[in-house]
Design an enzyme around this catalytic site. Structure first.
Site: not given
Length: 671
Positions: A62, A104, A171, A175, A223
């Site tokens: 991420a 990501q 999502a 987060y 995600r």
């Protein structure tokens, strides 16, 4: 790769306009290999190893879309234009192995702190995270626009950096986008709160921005949670509805499902034991609601499990993180018919503990994880000359040393004085919650059984015996001996002195006494046991669990402010604490053992020194750490000054399983 036993798993898949070589997907996870908000060569090596190992798709870790989400210094900044060159470097290396790779884009929202960023934590509403407990700033429209722009920049940089696309993160796992979607964390009264349409608005705008930047050829995925697992959060049916609406835009190529928030992180990355594939029931609902591919995750560790899930139609791709940390060549081994040689993920969460300590990614029993350039299993160099090597001790360190020395071409003899292989990890695996942990040793044993390594059990390796063997080198992996002197670290002056009076009585045990082969306390039948834990690690928890499951009434006493605080690093402190509570274990914190009498003991409040007496104790178990068993090492050095002798693992200093395995690997590669 041929797809015989695993035709669905190893068969091709489709993502938008891209075909995948199989259906194994390495999902996004932190590595702490990033420096100065950019990737490093070690980061590239880490992904390339998994691409060589056969993973079809890799979602990189991420990356922040805004400077307000920095859980630690150096977090990768996807919005930074310097990232374009980094993406090209990684894409070229990974594409050489036929693997697709995605960026990501992500923002933690309230689930972080401002210590590193020095700017307020952002969230849709002023609700603090249960872990970080920092009050966030309610996002203004300008903040929302900045976040959307950060996602747009990430998509732009991904395409310019020749990646295959972008995964829209956050999502899931509670987060930022999850916080907007969930009515539990979105209390806004504007166009971004209230109705489902409003709560989805920011996600819809981000999807639009990402697709505008990537065009039709690149992959755009999302995600998404399939279950928040928290009061007031979204459940499987609601997430399936959201997935259907998002997929209907025609702008997504896949949805990757996960579960949980920071209120229940064991839904995200559960430790052992946990049902393998536990997320599939919820993922199945999302799959039924959409017509685009779905990635499923959740303790899927073997090719057989993965194939069964795909056959059942629960998802289209198998997402894995920890299994591919444990064995980068998972896919290759499955495809070559060697699934039984895959190093299993044991759910120990040492990967999480390493990150918690701000150290690079690591695995409890894969010494090459995060160090692929130096320690890849493909780079075990043959020894310049075959040597005759003795390894003394068959715990994790000895087993690893013996296997690696054999793989380098040495003649190896493994000598163990007990009647079983595996050392302390074997007896830890006798406890229900740690049963998978024993596989760290069992896997090594299974590999050794396929070699010509000579294994001797119930044998004492003396200097005289080793001298008679004519060994060129000896690796001493004799481990450690659990202590039961009764003193805690609050009494350092007494630690190496005489034991506490009464500690030598026959109703007083060490944790090793309780869990080792003899298991003297296997039947409790309602009797009373007290566990005094001075370490705050897993040994005390496992001892208490073992006794409680054997019928003992257990009281857990520690001088620390909470039981087993070290388990916070593996994220399962709450899970372990709750499990013990359900088993009837009672806890007393902030009390230090002061006196042992006849089936009674006295503990003192560490702050007030007030005494508390505990009577009617049938068994007292002292978790006082361990002493390194290094006598043979020093005896060999004295008796044979010219002999090459190495000391590894707990015999150096009692620590963790991963330390023992890592040290043994380094030594065996040097001989």
């Amino acid at each position: 790769m041929t797809a015989t036993r695993y035709p669905r798993l190893l068969g091709p898949g489709q993502l938008g306009r891209h075909e995948t070589k199989n259906r194994v997907w390495m999902t996004s996870h932190a590595t702490l290999l990033v420096k100065d908000h950019l990737f490093t060569d070690a980061h590239v090596d880490y992904y390339v190893e998994r691409a060589k190992g056969g993973a079809a798709v890799i979602t990189m870790e991420a990356m922040a879309v805004h400077a307000s989400t920095q859980p630690y210094p150096g977090k990768a900044f996807a919005f930074d234009p310097r990232m374009i060159g980094e993406f090209r470097k990684i894409a070229t290396a990974v594409h050489n192995h036929g693997t697709l790779i995605l960026a990501q884009a992500w923002h933690r929202g309230r689930q972080t702190h401002s210590v590193t960023s020095r700017v307020p934590v952002l969230a849709p509403s002023a609700i603090p995270c249960s872990v970080y407990r920092e009050m966030p700033k309610v996002m203004e429209h300008e903040d929302i626009e900045q976040i959307i722009h950060g996602y747009r920049l990430t998509a732009r940089h991904a395409v310019e950096g020749e990646l295959d696309g972008i995964e829209i993160g956050a999502a899931s796992h509670g987060y930022l986008l999850n916080q907007f979607l969930s009515p539990a964390t979105n209390h806004r009264q504007d166009e971004y709160g209230g109705s489902l349409e409003n709560r989805m608005r920011i996600v819809m705008r981000i999807i639009d921005a990402a697709r505008e930047e990537t065009g039709a050829d690149a992959i755009v995925g999302l995600r998404l949670n399939s279950d928040d697992g928290m009061q007031g959060g979204l459940g499987p049916a609601e997430w399936a509805e959201i997935a259907a609406i998002l997929a209907a835009t025609g702008k997504l190529d896949y949805i990757s499902c996960s579960q949980g928030t920071y209120l229940n992180r064991m839904m995200i990355y559960p430790t052992s034991p946990e049902e393998h594939g536990f997320q599939m029931a919820a993922t199945r609902q999302v799959k039924a609601a959409v017509s685009i591919p779905v990635v499923g995750v959740g303790r899927i560790t073997t090719p057989d499990e993965a194939e069964a899930i795909l056959r059942a139609g629960d998802c289209d791709f198998i997402g894995m993180t920890r299994a591919l940390i444990a064995d980068a060549f998972w896919v290759r081994k499955a495809a070559q018919g060697h699934a039984d040689t895959i190093r299993p993920c044991v759910g120990a969460n040492w990967c999480m503990e390493s990150i918690f300590g701000h150290a690079p990614i690591a695995c409890i029993h894969n010494p090459s994880a995060g160090r692929e350039k130096q320690l890849s299993e493909e780079k075990i160099e043959p020894a310049p000359a075959r040597r005759n090597i003795a390894v003394v001790g068959a715990g994790p360190a000895g087993l690893r040393a013996a296997l690696t020395a054999h793989l380098r071409g040495h003649a190896v003899t493994l000598i163990e004085r007990s009647t079983e292989l595996g050392g302390q990890v074997a007896w830890m695996g006798r406890v229900h919650s740690a049963r998978e942990l024993a596989d760290t040793a069992a896997w090594l044993v299974a590999q050794l059984r396929e070699t010509d390594v000579q294994i001797y059990l119930d044998s004492e390796a003396t200097p005289e015996l080793l001298a008679q063997g004519g060994y060129d080198s000896v690796i001493v992996a004799t481990g450690s001996r659990p202590l039961k002197h009764g003193w805690s670290p609050l009494q350092p002056a007494r630690w190496d002195g005489p034991s506490m009076p009464g500690a030598d009585q026959d109703w007083v045990y060490s944790c090793g006494d309780v869990l080792a082969a003899a298991q003297p306390l296997r039947e409790g039948a309602g009797r009373s046991a007290v566990v005094i834990d001075t370490l705050g690690a897993r040994q005390g928890v496992l001892t208490a669990e073992y006794l409680a499951r054997a019928g003992w009434k257990v009281q857990f006493i520690t001088q620390l402010g909470q039981p087993a605080p070290n388990l916070a690093a593996s994220r399962d402190w709450g899970k372990s604490y709750g499990m013990l509570r359900r088993l009837g274990v009672c806890f007393t914190t902030d009390h230090d053992l002061a006196r042992i009498d006849d089936h009674a003991l006295t503990v003192l409040d560490v702050y007030t020194k007030a005494a508390l007496r505990v009577d009617g104790v049938d068994a007292l178990v002292l978790v006082n750490g361990a002493a390194a068993q290094d006598g043979l090492f020093h005896a060999l050095k004295a008796a044979q000054p010219g002999l090459e002798v190495h000391l590894v693992g707990d015999a150096v200093a009692p620590r963790r399983i991963n330390d023992a395995i890592y040290e043994a690997e380094l030594v065996a590669r040097r001989i």
